[in-house]
Motif scaffolding. Structure first.
Motif, mmCIF file in Angstrom:
data_model
loop_
_atom_site.group_PDB
_atom_site.id
_atom_site.type_symbol
_atom_site.label_atom_id
_atom_site.label_comp_id
_atom_site.label_asym_id
_atom_site.label_seq_id
_atom_site.Cartn_x
_atom_site.Cartn_y
_atom_site.Cartn_z
ATOM 1 N N GLY A 1 0.822 -1.198 0.000
ATOM 2 C CA GLY A 1 0.000 0.000 0.000
ATOM 3 C C GLY A 1 0.859 1.252 0.000
ATOM 4 N N GLY A 2 0.202 2.391 -0.173
ATOM 5 C CA GLY A 2 0.931 3.651 -0.164
ATOM 6 C C GLY A 2 0.073 4.773 -0.698
ATOM 7 N N ARG B 1 0.746 -2.108 -6.779
ATOM 8 C CA ARG B 1 0.542 -3.546 -6.727
ATOM 9 C C ARG B 1 0.569 -3.981 -5.271
ATOM 10 N NH1 ARG B 1 4.076 -8.608 -9.088
ATOM 11 N NH2 ARG B 1 5.439 -7.980 -7.363
ATOM 12 N N LEU B 2 -0.522 -4.543 -4.821
ATOM 13 C CA LEU B 2 -0.609 -5.070 -3.473
ATOM 14 C C LEU B 2 -0.232 -6.546 -3.483
ATOM 15 C CD1 LEU B 2 -4.005 -3.520 -2.295
ATOM 16 C CD2 LEU B 2 -1.714 -2.515 -2.247
ATOM 17 N N SER B 3 0.397 -6.974 -2.393
ATOM 18 C CA SER B 3 0.779 -8.371 -2.231
ATOM 19 C C SER B 3 0.157 -8.928 -0.970
ATOM 20 C CB SER B 3 2.302 -8.510 -2.144
ATOM 21 O OG SER B 3 2.927 -8.019 -3.309
ATOM 22 N N GLN C 1 -3.020 -5.986 -8.876
ATOM 23 C CA GLN C 1 -2.445 -4.899 -9.655
ATOM 24 C C GLN C 1 -3.537 -3.868 -9.895
ATOM 25 O OE1 GLN C 1 0.895 -4.438 -11.012
ATOM 26 N NE2 GLN C 1 -0.047 -2.415 -11.185
ATOM 27 N N MET C 2 -3.275 -2.645 -9.482
ATOM 28 C CA MET C 2 -4.258 -1.571 -9.616
ATOM 29 C C MET C 2 -3.683 -0.486 -10.512
ATOM 30 S SD MET C 2 -5.643 -1.375 -5.687
ATOM 31 C CE MET C 2 -4.098 -0.763 -5.020
ATOM 32 N N GLY D 1 -4.492 -5.637 6.792
ATOM 33 C CA GLY D 1 -4.872 -4.509 5.961
ATOM 34 C C GLY D 1 -3.700 -3.627 5.587
ATOM 35 N N THR D 2 -3.815 -2.991 4.438
ATOM 36 C CA THR D 2 -2.804 -2.042 3.989
ATOM 37 C C THR D 2 -3.518 -0.824 3.395
ATOM 38 O OG1 THR D 2 -0.794 -1.789 2.641
ATOM 39 C CG2 THR D 2 -2.554 -3.129 1.690
#
Length: 124
Positions: free
Chosen positions: A9-10, A19-21, A82-83, A117-118
């Motif tokens: 996240g960020g 891209r979240l993992s 992937q966003m 959660g992120t």
């Protein structure tokens, strides 16, 4: 017992990508990404279901088709989200979840195991 740990996240500007993992430890039949924005209910984003061995099929929330891509790496036991083309309304805490049964569902109560959660923040 299934343990899930999210990362990736960020903060990004509108139109950006992330891209979240989700590192998954333990056997599961289905896993999914959810998100929860402030003051809103948790909603499903995308999910995977095991169809045999390390083969999974994917599915998406109708409202988000084409925006996000979910995938699974059996080498790293990690689920990715992937966003691309992020918008301020995508701002939320993103969670990954898993459970033993298969079957497509975005009902949060159908998932027994959750990550911490992120946070994803998209600025305009």
């Amino acid at each position: 017992q299934v343990v899930l740990v999210e990362s990736g996240g960020g903060s990004v500007q509108s139109g950006g990508s992330l891209r979240l993992s989700c590192k998954v430890s333990g056997y599961f039949g289905r896993s999914a990404w959810f998100r929860q924005a402030p003051g809103k209910e948790r909603e499903g984003v995308a999910g995977i279901i095991r169809i045999g061995g390390e083969t999974f099929s994917t599915y998406y929330a109708d409202s988000l088709k084409g925006e996000f891509t979910i995938s699974w790496s059996s080498i790293y036991n990690t689920m990715y989200l992937q966003m691309r083309g992020l918008k301020p309304e995508d701002t939320a805490v993103y969670y990954c979840a898993a459970d033993l049964p298969t079957g497509r569902t975005f009902r949060a109560s159908d998932y027994q195991y959750w990550g911490q959660g992120t946070q994803v923040t998209v600025s305009s």
